[in-house]
Design an enzyme around this catalytic site. Structure first.
Site, PDB file in Angstrom:
ATOM      1  N   ASP A   1       0.864  -1.180   0.000  1.00 25.43           N
ATOM      2  CA  ASP A   1       0.000   0.000   0.000  1.00 25.43           C
ATOM      3  C   ASP A   1       0.900   1.230   0.000  1.00 25.43           C
ATOM      4  OD1 ASP A   1      -2.162  -1.685   0.263  1.00 25.43           O
ATOM      5  OD2 ASP A   1      -2.854  -0.861   2.168  1.00 25.43           O
TER       6      ASP A   1
ATOM      7  N   HIS B   1       4.947  -7.409   0.156  1.00 26.34           N
ATOM      8  CA  HIS B   1       4.620  -8.705  -0.427  1.00 26.34           C
ATOM      9  C   HIS B   1       5.311  -8.856  -1.786  1.00 26.34           C
ATOM     10  CE1 HIS B   1       1.235  -9.680   2.465  1.00 26.34           C
ATOM     11  NE2 HIS B   1       1.507  -8.411   2.744  1.00 26.34           N
TER      12      HIS B   1
ATOM     13  N   SER C   1       8.486   3.505   5.069  1.00 24.17           N
ATOM     14  CA  SER C   1       9.540   3.984   4.191  1.00 24.17           C
ATOM     15  C   SER C   1       9.158   3.808   2.732  1.00 24.17           C
ATOM     16  CB  SER C   1      10.850   3.263   4.515  1.00 24.17           C
ATOM     17  OG  SER C   1      11.924   3.904   3.895  1.00 24.17           O
TER      18      SER C   1
END
Length: 294
Positions: free
Chosen positions: A88, A145, A248
């Site tokens: 995200d 992921h 980050s």
């Protein structure tokens, strides 16, 4: 106004000391104080706890547990396309790697070789290839992921600075992503090698991978490298591969003629884990051209 003026204070701040302190605070199990900090953070940044596997903030023993919270099942369905967004966040930049240079922001590019810790041979595999940089803001889900299936081959820890990596800093600090502390993860996929770089930042307490745990625990200033080619560590598309303890940026590198980013993938666009990121080049080549090649 110069893009460098807003970031000048970052050159003066004791970034490493602040980061160590923030890491200790985030890892502390302080009962009601921890719950109060989590509640403040949710209100400050608009965190959507309805997506969390565990929405009860009182159940998180530390801020780190909250920050690296899992998503509830089905919150991020995976697209059927060959390459999906691994996090995200918001797209910082994406495009083509040209002459060992990756575009950072207007007026700034940085070296692929520097990004991967000075390994010229590794960087050369991505000449004229594709890159995508995604910034994870404080409100985002902070697990990383896999964008596609891959076999882990190497991991490189590169020590560095701890500048913030938000869009303002990206416009004002030259070579930002090749300057900050980072973890370079090298995979072999169906179309060749690809790289995921986890870039650290101010108050990013640590970076973890699922196969190693915390990678930057010592911060002793030395490049470290691990090789996994003698064993089989395969990860599937959408499988968790790492996480940030305070957020980050992730930089992805793919070889030439491997993929084509979806037209919607443009700078500053919000993205979500699991959405379609790119198609394979073969999948978008017109049938007539495929016949000519064969």
């Amino acid at each position: 106004m110069s893009n460098r003026l807003p970031v000048l204070p970052q050159y003066l701040l004791p970034k490493k000391a602040l980061t160590i302190f923030a890491g200790k605070v985030a890892g502390a199990k302080a009962g009601r104080v921890t719950t109060g900090l989590i509640r403040w953070f949710i209100g400050k940044y608009g965190v959507n706890m309805t997506e969390a596997a565990n929405p009860d903030i009182r159940s998180y023993a530390s801020f780190n547990e909250f920050f690296t919270r899992a998503l509830r099942s089905g919150a991020r369905p995976l697209a059927d396309d060959p390459y999906i967004c691994p996090v995200d966040g918001a797209i910082s930049q994406c495009g083509t790697i040209q002459k060992d240079q990756i575009f950072q922001a207007k007026g700034h590019s940085y070296s692929t070789t520097a990004l991967v810790g000075g390994d010229h041979e590794l960087a050369a595999q991505f000449d004229n290839g594709s890159f995508a940089t995604v910034y994870l803001s404080p409100r985002d889900y902070h697990r990383i992921h896999m964008p596609c299936d891959g076999r882990l081959m190497r991991m490189i820890y590169v020590p560095g600075a701890l500048f913030s990596v938000n869009p303002t800093t990206a416009r004002g600090v030259p070579n930002l992503f090749a300057r900050n502390e980072r973890v370079v993860c090298v995979f072999e996929g169906a179309a060749g090698p690809f790289v995921l770089v986890l870039v650290g930042a101010t108050i990013v307490g640590s970076m973890q991978t699922t196969w190693h745990g915390v990678v930057n625990a010592t911060r002793n200033g030395n490049i470290r490298e691990w090789h996994y080619d003698k064993q089989y560590l395969g990860l599937k598309k959408g499988e968790e591969m790492g996480r940030f303890l305070l957020g980050s940026t992730v930089v992805m590198l793919f070889p030439h003629d491997t993929l084509s980013f979806n037209p919607s993938w443009t700078a500053e666009r919000p993205v979500r884990l699991g959405e379609s990121m790119a198609q394979t080049v073969a999948a978008i080549t017109p049938p007539a051209m495929q016949a000519d090649v064969s």
